[in-house]
Scaffold this active site. Structure first.
Site, PDB file in Angstrom:
ATOM      1  N   GLY A  14      32.928  32.152  39.767  1.00  0.00           N
ATOM      2  CA  GLY A  14      33.788  31.172  39.083  1.00  0.00           C
ATOM      3  C   GLY A  14      33.495  30.956  37.611  1.00  0.00           C
ATOM      4  O   GLY A  14      33.876  29.925  37.051  1.00  0.00           O
ATOM      5  N   ASN A  16      34.893  32.446  35.121  1.00  0.00           N
ATOM      6  CA  ASN A  16      36.194  32.362  34.436  1.00  0.00           C
ATOM      7  C   ASN A  16      36.873  31.022  34.710  1.00  0.00           C
ATOM      8  O   ASN A  16      37.516  30.463  33.828  1.00  0.00           O
ATOM      9  CB  ASN A  16      37.111  33.517  34.854  1.00  0.00           C
ATOM     10  N   MET A  88      39.439  37.937  45.207  1.00  0.00           N
ATOM     11  CA  MET A  88      39.284  39.298  45.702  1.00  0.00           C
ATOM     12  C   MET A  88      40.176  39.600  46.919  1.00  0.00           C
ATOM     13  O   MET A  88      39.843  40.446  47.735  1.00  0.00           O
ATOM     14  CB  MET A  88      37.806  39.582  46.029  1.00  0.00           C
ATOM     15  N   LYS A  89      41.293  38.915  46.992  1.00  0.00           N
ATOM     16  CA  LYS A  89      42.261  39.178  48.068  1.00  0.00           C
ATOM     17  C   LYS A  89      43.588  39.571  47.452  1.00  0.00           C
ATOM     18  O   LYS A  89      43.913  39.136  46.339  1.00  0.00           O
ATOM     19  CB  LYS A  89      42.471  37.906  48.896  1.00  0.00           C
ATOM     20  N   ILE A  90      44.354  40.318  48.203  1.00  0.00           N
ATOM     21  CA  ILE A  90      45.693  40.674  47.728  1.00  0.00           C
ATOM     22  C   ILE A  90      46.600  39.455  47.941  1.00  0.00           C
ATOM     23  O   ILE A  90      46.567  38.838  49.008  1.00  0.00           O
ATOM     24  CB  ILE A  90      46.232  41.870  48.542  1.00  0.00           C
ATOM     25  N   ASN A 105      46.522  37.718  36.488  1.00  0.00           N
ATOM     26  CA  ASN A 105      45.224  38.136  37.026  1.00  0.00           C
ATOM     27  C   ASN A 105      44.373  38.695  35.890  1.00  0.00           C
ATOM     28  O   ASN A 105      44.901  39.285  34.945  1.00  0.00           O
ATOM     29  CB  ASN A 105      45.441  39.235  38.077  1.00  0.00           C
ATOM     30  N   HIS A 107      41.397  41.474  35.165  1.00  0.00           N
ATOM     31  CA  HIS A 107      40.822  42.640  35.836  1.00  0.00           C
ATOM     32  C   HIS A 107      39.775  43.301  34.927  1.00  0.00           C
ATOM     33  O   HIS A 107      40.014  43.466  33.727  1.00  0.00           O
ATOM     34  CB  HIS A 107      41.932  43.638  36.182  1.00  0.00           C
TER      35      HIS A 107
HETATM   36  C1  GAR Z   1      35.712  38.908  36.832  1.00  0.00           C
HETATM   37  O1  GAR Z   1      34.935  39.756  36.036  1.00  0.00           O
HETATM   38  C2  GAR Z   1      37.059  39.525  37.116  1.00  0.00           C
HETATM   39  O2  GAR Z   1      37.473  40.410  36.129  1.00  0.00           O
HETATM   40  C3  GAR Z   1      36.816  40.243  38.405  1.00  0.00           C
HETATM   41  O3  GAR Z   1      35.928  39.428  39.125  1.00  0.00           O
HETATM   42  C4  GAR Z   1      35.078  38.762  38.204  1.00  0.00           C
HETATM   43  C5  GAR Z   1      34.957  37.320  38.657  1.00  0.00           C
HETATM   44  O4  GAR Z   1      33.978  36.661  37.943  1.00  0.00           O
HETATM   45  N1  GAR Z   1      38.039  40.421  39.108  1.00  0.00           N
HETATM   46  C6  GAR Z   1      38.305  41.478  39.852  1.00  0.00           C
HETATM   47  O5  GAR Z   1      37.521  42.382  40.030  1.00  0.00           O
HETATM   48  C7  GAR Z   1      39.671  41.460  40.490  1.00  0.00           C
HETATM   49  N2  GAR Z   1      39.988  42.709  41.040  1.00  0.00           N
HETATM   50  P1  GAR Z   1      33.872  35.074  37.965  1.00  0.00           P
HETATM   51  O6  GAR Z   1      33.978  34.644  39.434  1.00  0.00           O
HETATM   52  O7  GAR Z   1      32.534  34.761  37.374  1.00  0.00           O
HETATM   53  O8  GAR Z   1      35.004  34.528  37.155  1.00  0.00           O
END
Ligand code: GAR
Length: 187
Positions: A14, A16, A88-90, A105, A107
Site C-alpha cells: 500500500g 502507492n 493483484m486481481k483481474i 492502474n 504497472h
Molecule cells: C506497485 O509497484 C505496482 O506497480 C505493482 O504493485 C506494486 C504495489 O506496491 N502493481 C502490479 O504489479 C500490478 N500488476 P504498493 O502496494 O506498495 O503500492
C-alpha cells in the site's frame, strides 16, 4: 473545487495508497479517497486507511458473487473513480463496463512491454536498457488500456530486482498523482 470521490484497490504493502492519500489531502488535488478495497485481509496497506480514517472493506475473491459487495460499497460511497494500486486481481468485465474509462492502474514496466507479473526479473533476463512505470486505463485485456503517462530510467549494470523495484516505485509516487491531475484537467 468539488473533488471526485475515489476508491483505491490494494492487495499488499500500500505504499502507492499512502502516497495518493497524502496527495489527496492537498486542496486542489482532484480526488478525495472515500473508500479502500483490499482482497487481502493481511494487506499492510489497510493500516493507511485506518490511520487516515478512510472506510475500507475486505473482499474474498474466492466467493461467488463477491463483486456484489464491491458494487454496493462503491454505490454507498458515491465512488466515481477507481485506482488500482498494487491490486493483484483481474477486475471483472462487469465492473469495467460500469466504470468505463474511470478505472486506472499503475504497472511496474514500460507498457506495452512486460505485461503481467514478475516484470523486473523478465527485464533483467531480456537485458532491457530502460525500466519504469506506466499508468493506464483498465480495459478488458490485461495491462492493455490507453496509456496516460509513463516514467522511465536507464538500468545500470548493478541494478538487481530489488533496486529496479525501488527505483520504479520512486517514479510511481510521481506518476500516479500526476496522471490523476492530467485526467481531471482534461475534463
Ligand atoms: C506497485 O509497484 C505496482 O506497480 C505493482 O504493485 C506494486 C504495489 O506496491 N502493481 C502490479 O504489479 C500490478 N500488476 P504498493 O502496494 O506498495 O503500492
Amino acid at each position: 473545487m468539488v473533488k471526485k470521490k475515489a476508491c483505491i484497490f490494494i492487495s499488499g504493502k500500500g505504499s502507492n495508497l499512502n502516497n495518493l492519500i497524502r496527495h489527496s489531502r492537498v486542496n486542489n488535488f482532484p480526488i478525495k479517497i472515500s473508500l479502500v478495497v483490499s482482497n487481502n485481509k493481511n494487506a499492510y496497506g489497510v493500516r493507511y486507511a485506518k490511520m487516515f480514517k478512510i472506510p475500507y472493506i475486505f473482499i474474498n475473491t474466492k466467493r461467488k458473487n463477491y463483486e456484489n459487495g464491491i458494487l454496493l460499497n462503491l454505490k454507498k460511497h458515491k465512488i466515481s473513480f477507481i485506482c488500482l494500486a498494487g491490486y493483484m486481481k483481474i477486475v471483472s468485465k462487469n465492473l469495467i463496463s460500469r466504470y468505463k474509462q474511470k478505472i486506472i492502474n499503475i504497472h511496474p514496466s514500460l507498457l506495452p512491454k512486460f505485461k503481467g507479473l514478475n516484470t523486473f526479473s523478465r527485464m533483467l533476463k531480456e537485458k532491457e536498457i530502460k525500466a519504469g512505470c506506466t499508468v493506464h486505463y483498465v480495459n478488458k485485456e490485461l495491462d492493455s488500456g490507453n496509456i496516460i503517462l509513463k516514467k522511465s530510467f536507464f538500468i545500470k549494470p548493478n541494478d538487481d530486482e530489488n533496486i529496479l523495484k525501488k527505483k520504479t516505485q520512486d517514479l510511481e509516487y510521481k506518476a500516479f498523482p500526476e496522471s490523476i491531475i492530467k485526467i481531471f484537467r482534461k475534463n
